[in-house]
Write a protein that holds these residues in place. Structure first.
Motif, PDB file in Angstrom:
ATOM      1  N   LEU A 203       0.828  -1.209   0.000  1.00  0.00           N
ATOM      2  CA  LEU A 203       0.000   0.000   0.000  1.00  0.00           C
ATOM      3  C   LEU A 203       0.863   1.261   0.000  1.00  0.00           C
ATOM      4  O   LEU A 203       0.561   2.229  -0.705  1.00  0.00           O
ATOM      5  N   LEU A 204       1.928   1.274   0.802  1.00  0.00           N
ATOM      6  CA  LEU A 204       2.817   2.431   0.856  1.00  0.00           C
ATOM      7  C   LEU A 204       3.342   2.810  -0.530  1.00  0.00           C
ATOM      8  O   LEU A 204       3.435   3.989  -0.878  1.00  0.00           O
ATOM      9  N   GLU A 205       3.679   1.800  -1.321  1.00  0.00           N
ATOM     10  CA  GLU A 205       4.255   2.047  -2.643  1.00  0.00           C
ATOM     11  C   GLU A 205       3.284   2.769  -3.575  1.00  0.00           C
ATOM     12  O   GLU A 205       3.707   3.374  -4.571  1.00  0.00           O
ATOM     13  N   LYS A 206       1.992   2.722  -3.246  1.00  0.00           N
ATOM     14  CA  LYS A 206       0.990   3.317  -4.131  1.00  0.00           C
ATOM     15  C   LYS A 206       0.721   4.792  -3.833  1.00  0.00           C
ATOM     16  O   LYS A 206       0.163   5.499  -4.685  1.00  0.00           O
ATOM     17  N   TRP A 207       1.086   5.249  -2.611  1.00  0.00           N
ATOM     18  CA  TRP A 207       0.710   6.629  -2.281  1.00  0.00           C
ATOM     19  C   TRP A 207       1.845   7.491  -1.731  1.00  0.00           C
ATOM     20  O   TRP A 207       1.824   8.718  -1.903  1.00  0.00           O
ATOM     21  N   MET A 208       2.832   6.920  -1.074  1.00  0.00           N
ATOM     22  CA  MET A 208       3.870   7.737  -0.449  1.00  0.00           C
ATOM     23  C   MET A 208       4.930   8.123  -1.494  1.00  0.00           C
ATOM     24  O   MET A 208       6.076   7.678  -1.449  1.00  0.00           O
ATOM     25  N   LEU A 209       4.503   8.974  -2.432  1.00  0.00           N
ATOM     26  CA  LEU A 209       5.352   9.298  -3.571  1.00  0.00           C
ATOM     27  C   LEU A 209       5.700  10.785  -3.646  1.00  0.00           C
ATOM     28  O   LEU A 209       6.521  11.184  -4.469  1.00  0.00           O
ATOM     29  N   GLY A 210       5.069  11.611  -2.827  1.00  0.00           N
ATOM     30  CA  GLY A 210       5.334  13.031  -2.913  1.00  0.00           C
ATOM     31  C   GLY A 210       4.760  13.615  -4.192  1.00  0.00           C
ATOM     32  O   GLY A 210       3.767  13.130  -4.734  1.00  0.00           O
ATOM     33  N   PRO A 211       5.390  14.678  -4.721  1.00  0.00           N
ATOM     34  CA  PRO A 211       4.867  15.317  -5.939  1.00  0.00           C
ATOM     35  C   PRO A 211       4.885  14.351  -7.118  1.00  0.00           C
ATOM     36  O   PRO A 211       5.638  13.378  -7.146  1.00  0.00           O
ATOM     37  N   ASP A 212       4.062  14.651  -8.115  1.00  0.00           N
ATOM     38  CA  ASP A 212       4.070  13.856  -9.343  1.00  0.00           C
ATOM     39  C   ASP A 212       5.462  13.893  -9.967  1.00  0.00           C
ATOM     40  O   ASP A 212       6.185  14.885  -9.881  1.00  0.00           O
ATOM     41  N   GLY A 213       5.825  12.790 -10.603  1.00  0.00           N
ATOM     42  CA  GLY A 213       7.119  12.732 -11.264  1.00  0.00           C
ATOM     43  C   GLY A 213       8.154  11.922 -10.513  1.00  0.00           C
ATOM     44  O   GLY A 213       9.309  11.844 -10.945  1.00  0.00           O
ATOM     45  N   TRP A 214       7.742  11.307  -9.412  1.00  0.00           N
ATOM     46  CA  TRP A 214       8.667  10.488  -8.617  1.00  0.00           C
ATOM     47  C   TRP A 214       8.107   9.087  -8.455  1.00  0.00           C
ATOM     48  O   TRP A 214       6.894   8.868  -8.492  1.00  0.00           O
ATOM     49  N   ARG A 215       8.996   8.130  -8.282  1.00  0.00           N
ATOM     50  CA  ARG A 215       8.590   6.749  -8.024  1.00  0.00           C
ATOM     51  C   ARG A 215       9.353   6.216  -6.818  1.00  0.00           C
ATOM     52  O   ARG A 215      10.457   6.669  -6.516  1.00  0.00           O
ATOM     53  N   MET A 216       8.751   5.274  -6.142  1.00  0.00           N
ATOM     54  CA  MET A 216       9.375   4.652  -4.977  1.00  0.00           C
ATOM     55  C   MET A 216      10.158   3.430  -5.456  1.00  0.00           C
ATOM     56  O   MET A 216       9.585   2.519  -6.044  1.00  0.00           O
ATOM     57  N   THR A 217      11.456   3.443  -5.226  1.00  0.00           N
ATOM     58  CA  THR A 217      12.298   2.352  -5.711  1.00  0.00           C
ATOM     59  C   THR A 217      12.599   1.317  -4.636  1.00  0.00           C
ATOM     60  O   THR A 217      12.927   0.178  -4.949  1.00  0.00           O
ATOM     61  N   VAL A 218      12.510   1.705  -3.366  1.00  0.00           N
ATOM     62  CA  VAL A 218      12.734   0.783  -2.249  1.00  0.00           C
ATOM     63  C   VAL A 218      11.676   1.043  -1.197  1.00  0.00           C
ATOM     64  O   VAL A 218      11.428   2.199  -0.826  1.00  0.00           O
ATOM     65  N   CYS A 219      11.026  -0.011  -0.714  1.00  0.00           N
ATOM     66  CA  CYS A 219      10.053   0.111   0.376  1.00  0.00           C
ATOM     67  C   CYS A 219      10.153  -1.142   1.232  1.00  0.00           C
ATOM     68  O   CYS A 219       9.540  -2.167   0.938  1.00  0.00           O
TER      69      CYS A 219
END
Length: 326
Positions: A203-219
């Motif tokens: 779930l974290l990987e789907k929303w904790m991304l900050g502004p548009d244009g970023w992706r989460m690479t490690v969670c």
């Protein structure tokens, strides 16, 4: 802020706190005489209160404790001496042990709570009576003036209701002092789901991304006390910025209401912050309250200057969409 005055009088052996509210006196009475409501404001920021015992009758007792971000507990007890609904009540207030028994050598106070109507709502006057000037000074030295002021100033959101207090306002950042910042955001969704969204990587990987244009690479998350976590982000093609991440560990976990973690910027020697997450549900919506403790004012100002609030708002708005699909 509701608190308008706190006065100590060494000659009268009293400490008096006065606070004004927009709500009627009957609503104020309910907030102080129902433990579920008391728990939402009685402890100051960072020390939320719980009332496992609340016998609201003359001769009855209430036992409460407040828990620090590190898990330290401070206990107190009330003995109800007088009840005059809905105008007020009087208690004998003791510092207590975990069983609710008074601690020897600690001050005992007779505290009178008075609720009265005003032209715009209601007023609370809280008068604490002490046995000696030394006892009064001891309580003041414990931080009673500051702590009680911060606690009562949280009562507005209880009296208004969470939706009236926070709905539609987005992410709000409030500077409490040189090292503490409080962030609030109302999320449409039940507390259990909001808790899971802060604990489960999928779930974290789907929303904790900050502004548009970023992706989460490690969670990577171990939410147990003492467990470690590690987050990393990177810009997608066409977005300016360098990859970065945070790591830390869980200091306290009280599912589904509270989690305290450290937070350190990975790969730097910057000092860690202490992040105290509290969740409070009402009418199908959950208020997120995040109390952040910084090592100093300079670090606080640097972090706030990065656009942290805006980035968190983008993430929280995304979170509501994620919860709606769960």
């Amino acid at each position: 802020m509701p608190v308008t005055d706190v006065t100590t009088d060494p000659e009268a052996l009293t400490m008096t706190l006065t606070a004004d509210f927009d709500a009627p006196a009957e609503r104020l009475w309910a907030a102080f005489t129902e433990p579920q409501q008391l728990e939402r404001f009685w402890g100051p920021p960072g020390w939320p209160a719980r009332f496992p015992t609340f016998e609201f009758s003359v001769g009855g007792r209430a036992v409460y404790y407040m828990t620090s971000p590190q898990g330290e507990k401070s206990y107190g007890s009330w003995e109800f001496l007088e009840i005059d609904a809905p105008r007020g009540f009087t208690v004998l207030d003791n510092f207590a042990n975990e069983d609710g028994a008074p601690l020897e050598g600690m001050p005992v106070m007779r505290v009178v709570f008075t609720f009265e109507p005003t032209a715009t709502g209601s007023r609370m006057v809280n008068v604490s009576h002490f046995a000696s000037a030394d006892a009064l000074q001891q309580v003041v030295d414990f931080g009673a003036v500051e702590g009680s002021t911060m606690a009562i100033n949280q009562l507005d959101r209880v009296l208004e209701g969470l939706r009236a207090y926070a709905a539609g306002k987005g992410t709000q950042t409030e500077i409490l002092d040189d090292t503490h910042v409080r962030i609030t955001r109302l999320i449409e969704g039940p507390i259990d789901l909001v808790w899971r969204a802060h604990q489960e990587p999928e779930l974290l990987e789907k929303w904790m991304l900050g502004p548009d244009g970023w992706r989460m690479t490690v969670c990577e998350v171990d939410p147990a006390v003492g467990g470690k976590y590690r987050y990393q982000w990177a810009p997608i093609e066409g977005t300016e910025g360098e990859p970065f991440g945070f790591d830390g560990e869980t200091v306290l976990s009280e599912a589904p209401r509270r989690a305290v973690t450290t937070e350190h910027m990975t790969g730097t020697d910057y000092p860690s912050t202490l992040n105290d997450l509290n969740l409070d549900e009402e009418d199908g919506a959950t208020l997120i309250t995040l109390l952040i403790e910084y090592p100093d004012k300079e670090t606080r100002d640097i972090v706030l200057g990065t656009g942290m609030t805006e980035g968190m708002e983008a993430s929280y708005a995304r979170l509501e969409g994620v919860l709606a699909a769960v």
